[in-house]
Motif scaffolding. Structure first.
Motif, PDB file in Angstrom:
ATOM      1  N   ALA A  74       0.843  -1.201   0.110  1.00 21.09           N
ATOM      2  CA  ALA A  74       0.145  -0.168  -0.118  1.00 21.09           C
ATOM      3  C   ALA A  74       0.872   1.190  -0.010  1.00 21.09           C
ATOM      4  O   ALA A  74       1.611   1.239   0.669  1.00 21.09           O
ATOM      5  CB  ALA A  74      -0.765  -0.061   1.151  1.00 21.09           C
ATOM      6  N   ARG A  75       0.418   2.192  -0.671  1.00 15.57           N
ATOM      7  CA  ARG A  75       1.150   3.576  -0.628  1.00 15.57           C
ATOM      8  C   ARG A  75       1.133   4.230   0.447  1.00 15.57           C
ATOM      9  O   ARG A  75       2.108   4.891   1.087  1.00 15.57           O
ATOM     10  CB  ARG A  75       0.509   4.528  -1.961  1.00 15.57           C
ATOM     11  CG  ARG A  75       0.841   3.966  -3.282  1.00 15.57           C
ATOM     12  CD  ARG A  75       0.538   5.165  -4.222  1.00 15.57           C
ATOM     13  NE  ARG A  75      -0.787   5.242  -4.221  1.00 15.57           N
ATOM     14  CZ  ARG A  75      -1.800   4.879  -4.952  1.00 15.57           C
ATOM     15  NH1 ARG A  75      -1.383   3.796  -5.605  1.00 15.57           N
ATOM     16  NH2 ARG A  75      -3.102   5.414  -5.013  1.00 15.57           N
ATOM     17  N   GLU A  76       0.012   4.047   1.284  1.00 13.55           N
ATOM     18  CA  GLU A  76      -0.281   4.599   2.398  1.00 13.55           C
ATOM     19  C   GLU A  76      -1.144   3.875   3.491  1.00 13.55           C
ATOM     20  O   GLU A  76      -2.036   3.602   2.925  1.00 13.55           O
ATOM     21  CB  GLU A  76      -0.715   6.342   2.315  1.00 13.55           C
ATOM     22  CG  GLU A  76      -0.929   6.909   3.570  1.00 13.55           C
ATOM     23  CD  GLU A  76      -1.579   8.506   3.335  1.00 13.55           C
ATOM     24  OE1 GLU A  76      -1.366   9.292   4.120  1.00 13.55           O
ATOM     25  OE2 GLU A  76      -2.134   8.524   2.093  1.00 13.55           O
ATOM     26  N   VAL A  77      -1.071   3.947   4.684  1.00  7.96           N
ATOM     27  CA  VAL A  77      -1.533   3.101   5.815  1.00  7.96           C
ATOM     28  C   VAL A  77      -1.607   4.274   6.827  1.00  7.96           C
ATOM     29  O   VAL A  77      -0.723   4.362   7.496  1.00  7.96           O
ATOM     30  CB  VAL A  77      -1.286   2.003   6.119  1.00  7.96           C
ATOM     31  CG1 VAL A  77      -2.208   1.414   7.206  1.00  7.96           C
ATOM     32  CG2 VAL A  77      -1.089   0.929   5.007  1.00  7.96           C
ATOM     33  N   ARG A  78      -2.779   5.007   7.042  1.00  4.18           N
ATOM     34  CA  ARG A  78      -3.048   5.640   8.228  1.00  4.18           C
ATOM     35  C   ARG A  78      -4.198   5.517   9.102  1.00  4.18           C
ATOM     36  O   ARG A  78      -5.317   5.119   8.630  1.00  4.18           O
ATOM     37  CB  ARG A  78      -2.870   7.304   7.751  1.00  4.18           C
ATOM     38  CG  ARG A  78      -4.256   7.747   6.930  1.00  4.18           C
ATOM     39  CD  ARG A  78      -4.187   9.143   6.509  1.00  4.18           C
ATOM     40  NE  ARG A  78      -5.413   9.538   5.812  1.00  4.18           N
ATOM     41  CZ  ARG A  78      -5.798   9.420   4.602  1.00  4.18           C
ATOM     42  NH1 ARG A  78      -4.846   8.905   3.793  1.00  4.18           N
ATOM     43  NH2 ARG A  78      -6.783   9.835   4.284  1.00  4.18           N
ATOM     44  N   ALA A  79      -4.137   6.135  10.296  1.00  2.00           N
ATOM     45  CA  ALA A  79      -5.123   5.787  11.331  1.00  2.00           C
ATOM     46  C   ALA A  79      -6.177   7.182  11.020  1.00  2.00           C
ATOM     47  O   ALA A  79      -5.570   8.336  10.589  1.00  2.00           O
ATOM     48  CB  ALA A  79      -4.811   5.907  12.711  1.00  2.00           C
ATOM     49  N   ASP A  80      -7.252   7.038  11.144  1.00  2.48           N
ATOM     50  CA  ASP A  80      -8.256   8.198  10.626  1.00  2.48           C
ATOM     51  C   ASP A  80      -9.604   7.781  11.487  1.00  2.48           C
ATOM     52  O   ASP A  80     -10.371   7.177  11.416  1.00  2.48           O
ATOM     53  CB  ASP A  80      -8.680   8.168   9.296  1.00  2.48           C
ATOM     54  CG  ASP A  80      -9.485   9.459   8.777  1.00  2.48           C
ATOM     55  OD1 ASP A  80      -9.152  10.563   9.277  1.00  2.48           O
ATOM     56  OD2 ASP A  80     -10.660   9.267   8.593  1.00  2.48           O
ATOM     57  N   ASP A  81      -9.860   8.749  12.550  1.00  2.00           N
ATOM     58  CA  ASP A  81     -11.345   8.901  13.363  1.00  2.00           C
ATOM     59  C   ASP A  81     -11.364   7.403  13.729  1.00  2.00           C
ATOM     60  O   ASP A  81     -12.683   6.812  13.739  1.00  2.00           O
ATOM     61  CB  ASP A  81     -12.166   9.152  12.645  1.00  2.00           C
ATOM     62  CG  ASP A  81     -13.387   9.711  13.354  1.00  2.00           C
ATOM     63  OD1 ASP A  81     -13.157   9.716  14.480  1.00  2.00           O
ATOM     64  OD2 ASP A  81     -14.626   9.777  12.783  1.00  2.00           O
ATOM     65  N   GLY A  82     -10.455   6.504  14.364  1.00  2.00           N
ATOM     66  CA  GLY A  82     -10.699   5.274  15.056  1.00  2.00           C
ATOM     67  C   GLY A  82     -10.729   4.262  13.732  1.00  2.00           C
ATOM     68  O   GLY A  82     -10.793   2.950  14.339  1.00  2.00           O
ATOM     69  N   GLY A  83     -10.631   4.489  12.622  1.00  2.00           N
ATOM     70  CA  GLY A  83     -10.540   3.557  11.675  1.00  2.00           C
ATOM     71  C   GLY A  83      -9.256   3.484  10.904  1.00  2.00           C
ATOM     72  O   GLY A  83      -8.064   4.178  11.630  1.00  2.00           O
ATOM     73  N   LEU A  84      -9.203   3.185   9.951  1.00  2.00           N
ATOM     74  CA  LEU A  84      -7.785   2.927   9.122  1.00  2.00           C
ATOM     75  C   LEU A  84      -8.136   3.294   7.563  1.00  2.00           C
ATOM     76  O   LEU A  84      -9.364   2.856   7.135  1.00  2.00           O
ATOM     77  CB  LEU A  84      -7.339   1.393   9.241  1.00  2.00           C
ATOM     78  CG  LEU A  84      -5.721   1.103   8.917  1.00  2.00           C
ATOM     79  CD1 LEU A  84      -5.236   2.080  10.228  1.00  2.00           C
ATOM     80  CD2 LEU A  84      -5.584  -0.265   9.348  1.00  2.00           C
ATOM     81  N   VAL A  85      -7.131   3.966   6.817  1.00  2.00           N
ATOM     82  CA  VAL A  85      -7.290   4.112   5.371  1.00  2.00           C
ATOM     83  C   VAL A  85      -6.210   3.598   4.724  1.00  2.00           C
ATOM     84  O   VAL A  85      -5.012   3.717   5.207  1.00  2.00           O
ATOM     85  CB  VAL A  85      -7.164   5.773   5.430  1.00  2.00           C
ATOM     86  CG1 VAL A  85      -7.268   6.255   3.662  1.00  2.00           C
ATOM     87  CG2 VAL A  85      -8.336   6.471   6.084  1.00  2.00           C
ATOM     88  N   ILE A  86      -6.582   2.880   3.698  1.00  2.00           N
ATOM     89  CA  ILE A  86      -5.355   2.179   3.013  1.00  2.00           C
ATOM     90  C   ILE A  86      -5.459   2.677   1.786  1.00  2.00           C
ATOM     91  O   ILE A  86      -6.441   2.591   0.833  1.00  2.00           O
ATOM     92  CB  ILE A  86      -5.563   0.470   2.775  1.00  2.00           C
ATOM     93  CG1 ILE A  86      -5.346   0.185   4.371  1.00  2.00           C
ATOM     94  CG2 ILE A  86      -4.765  -0.109   2.325  1.00  2.00           C
ATOM     95  CD1 ILE A  86      -7.000  -0.368   5.030  1.00  2.00           C
ATOM     96  N   ALA A  87      -4.602   3.300   1.102  1.00  2.00           N
ATOM     97  CA  ALA A  87      -4.476   3.565  -0.228  1.00  2.00           C
ATOM     98  C   ALA A  87      -3.521   2.938  -1.206  1.00  2.00           C
ATOM     99  O   ALA A  87      -2.579   2.628  -0.883  1.00  2.00           O
ATOM    100  CB  ALA A  87      -3.749   5.192  -0.308  1.00  2.00           C
ATOM    101  N   SER A  88      -3.966   2.421  -2.367  1.00  2.00           N
ATOM    102  CA  SER A  88      -3.157   1.517  -2.928  1.00  2.00           C
ATOM    103  C   SER A  88      -3.818   1.401  -4.389  1.00  2.00           C
ATOM    104  O   SER A  88      -4.604   2.363  -4.857  1.00  2.00           O
ATOM    105  CB  SER A  88      -3.306   0.128  -2.447  1.00  2.00           C
ATOM    106  OG  SER A  88      -2.498  -0.975  -2.984  1.00  2.00           O
TER     107      SER A  88
END
Length: 617
Positions: A74-88
């Motif tokens: 994944a290009r980016e994995v970041r925490a966000d408002d209690g969840g997780l965002v995975i960009a790929s």
């Protein structure tokens, strides 16, 4: 989203049996996740392998077969408002998956297409439910079974099946190294009655038959039944029903097969992670390799390794092979330092890949060269460039001063590994003809297709060609290609295929690749050049490209050595036909003789004067 069909060419501890899966995860999101999302009637399979190492920096390996993403970091994995965002995503489509906090091994998520064909980018985020499942290879008692599919045309496709049991439920993974597919989680399918009730021995009638769904680009099924301590059965995809027999691995190792040339520690050299500041403001993540041998009086000779076309990681990983990792290892053992880096927008690199052209990649390579010259222990006047395929052209452009942001990069030498000497249109027309013939395509149809391909390339070379003329040429070409493949599409599918082709041909990279004449760069290279190629390279044909490189370099007054490696393919592997479907089947990643030639040539190339302006004007 109507996507045309394509045929397949594609630790647990013992406590695990007592404890719920969720309690074994060090992080709420850690684990192997999968789900299917509906995009305008098309089911899209998504697999995420999320890990949170000791340093707390999460990583994800993403598999979305329908968009051509197989085990992509994944290009980016970041925490966000209690969840997780995975960009790929893939070079053509980028996606963003937003996971909510898991509850009982399930996560409510959304799937959003960020870049790609306009008609799907405009779609709103789609709901996706992800389920966490065990990492099958880590289950106690997991077993590996190896088989080979014999495809139409008698080509062979090795397949590995990994089976394991968790809390009474059977789980399975599939590896197809030749397709770059590792660890695809298979879905259980329903057993249907045999099409012919009177057929004796139909696999569906076996009391212990397993039916696994393979959520690849064109969905397939694997029907297997136990046979001794292994399995036999059928692979089904569309109209194809192919028998397959699996044999249990003798060593019972459930890890994916390692290529014999993959370097293993301890290493007689140092590897250092580094960052390269690129002119566009993005950062390229790379690996600097410093030999453990005694350096020369001024330090080690060194080389930047430049990947070929398509978004690739620093190892140029393809079909289970890591050519640049293997080459860097060999060069280091010969006393040559190297720097290799992830393409922009992939792995540890930032930046936008989809809109970049070969000129942008030249900027990246020139920045990498500048970084290499600063490395401790390196002889800055013996730092050069080695590029594979399009990377060979990129190296020539940097040496010619054609990297727009860094025209004074000044490498000490250039190594072209299966690099291009003619424009991309000529390369693409030639390779499509040779590959189809090698795969058994009808010769008369292939000749017609090649003529149509030339017409399309001619239309794109001229920037003034109206779009409707390009579309007509595209439709003609695709019609012949479908006929060669024996496929029939309805009008809606043809329109989708045509639009996808037009999007590809109108991309900034493709237009630049087709229109740019590499001779423009090669004539201006004033440092020593080594141009190598295999005589079975069907992607960049040696007799089309090597003479063009040699002619252009000599016309500019430069020095060039040309080497043809008999019987080697585009990857410099010993090959039988040279067709791309062999790459993953061949265990050798890069021929030892070829690597030694490259290393010996670099070692023999003298230091350059400490002056600039060596290019030929």
């Amino acid at each position: 989203m109507d996507i045309p069909r394509r045929t397949l060419i594609a630790h647990f501890f013992m406590l695990a049996v007592l404890m719920p899966w969720v309690t074994l995860c060090a992080d709420d999101f850690d684990g192997l996740w999968h789900g299917e999302v509906d995009i305008t009637g098309t089911s899209v399979f998504v697999q995420l392998d999320l890990k949170s190492p000791d340093d707390g920096k999460r990583s994800a390996v993403v598999t979305i077969p329908l968009v051509g993403s197989y085990g992509t970091a994944a290009r980016e994995v970041r925490a966000d408002d209690g969840g997780l965002v995975i960009a790929s995503g893939s070079p053509t489509i980028s996606v963003e998956i937003v996971m909510s906090k898991p509850v009982e091994d399930r996560s409510k998520a959304t799937f959003d297409i960020i870049s790609g064909p306009p008609q799907i980018v405009e779609l709103p985020p789609a709901p996706l439910e992800l389920q966490r499942v065990p990492r099958v290879r880590e289950l106690p008692g997991a077993s590996r079974h190896d088989g080979t599919l014999v495809l139409p045309g008698n080509s062979r496709l090795p397949i590995t099946l990994v089976l394991g049991d968790f809390e009474g439920t059977e789980h399975a993974l599939l590896d197809i190294p030749a397709q770059g597919l590792q660890g695809l989680y298979m879905l259980r399918g329903a057993v249907s009655p045999p099409e012919d009730p009177d057929q004796e021995g139909a696999i569906e009638s076996h009391p212990e038959v397993r039916v696994w769904r393979l959520p690849i680009q064109v969905e397939a099924q694997l029907l297997i039944r136990p046979e001794g301590d292994s399995w036999s059965g059928e692979f089904r995809q569309g109209q194809f029903i192919l028998p397959i027999v699996f044999e249990r691995s003798e060593d019972d190792l459930v890890t994916a097969r390692r290529r014999p040339q993959d370097p293993t520690p301890p290493f007689p050299y140092a590897e250092v992670e580094c960052e390269i500041q690129a002119p566009g403001g993005h950062v390229l993540g790379g690996t600097l390799v410093i030999p453990g041998t005694k350096p020369g009086a001024n330090g080690y000779p060194a080389v930047v390794l430049i990947t070929g076309s398509g978004q690739q990681n620093r190892d140029e990983e393809l079909m289970g092979h890591r050519p640049f990792r293997v080459l860097a290892d060999q060069l280091a053992r010969m006393g040559i330092a190297s720097l290799r880096y992830d393409d922009r927008g992939l792995g540890a690199s930032t930046g936008e890949f989809a809109t970049a052209t070969t000129f942008d990649f030249a900027n990246d390579a020139a920045a990498a060269l500048a970084r290499l010259k600063e490395a401790p222990g390196v002889d800055r006047r013996r730092c050069g460039l080695a590029g594979h395929s399009e990377g060979g052209l990129v190296a020539a452009m940097v040496a010619a001063g054609l990297a727009p942001a860094l025209p004074e990069a000044d490498p000490a030498f250039v190594v072209s590994i299966a690099g291009t000497g003619v424009d991309g249109g000529a390369v693409l027309s030639d390779q499509s003809q040779r590959i189809l013939l090698a795969m058994g395509g009808d010769e008369e149809l292939v000749v017609s297709m090649t003529k149509a391909h030339h017409r399309l390339m001619d239309a794109i070379r001229d920037p003034d060609t109206p779009e409707d003329e390009i579309r007509a040429a595209m439709r003609e070409l695709q019609g012949i290609q479908l006929e060669i493949q024996g496929e029939t599409l309805d009008e809606e599918q043809r329109s989708g295929l045509e639009n996808a082709g037009m999007a590809q041909m109108s991309s900034p990279w493709m237009k630049a690749f087709i229109r740019f004449d590499p001779a423009t760069a090669w004539r201006q290279v004033g440092v020593p050049v080594l141009a190598v190629n295999g005589t079975l390279d069907l992607q960049v044909w040696h007799d089309l490209n090597l003479p063009a490189i040699e002619k252009a370099v000599r016309e500019g007054g430069g020095v060039v050595e040309v080497v043809r490696f008999e019987g080697m393919n585009h990857m410099l592997q010993p090959a039988t036909t040279g067709a791309p479907d062999e790459y993953g089947i061949i265990d050798i990643t890069m021929d030892q003789t070829a690597m030694e030639k490259i290393g010996d040539w670099i070692l023999a190339t003298p230091r350059i004067p400490d002056v600039s302006g060596r290019r030929k004007d």
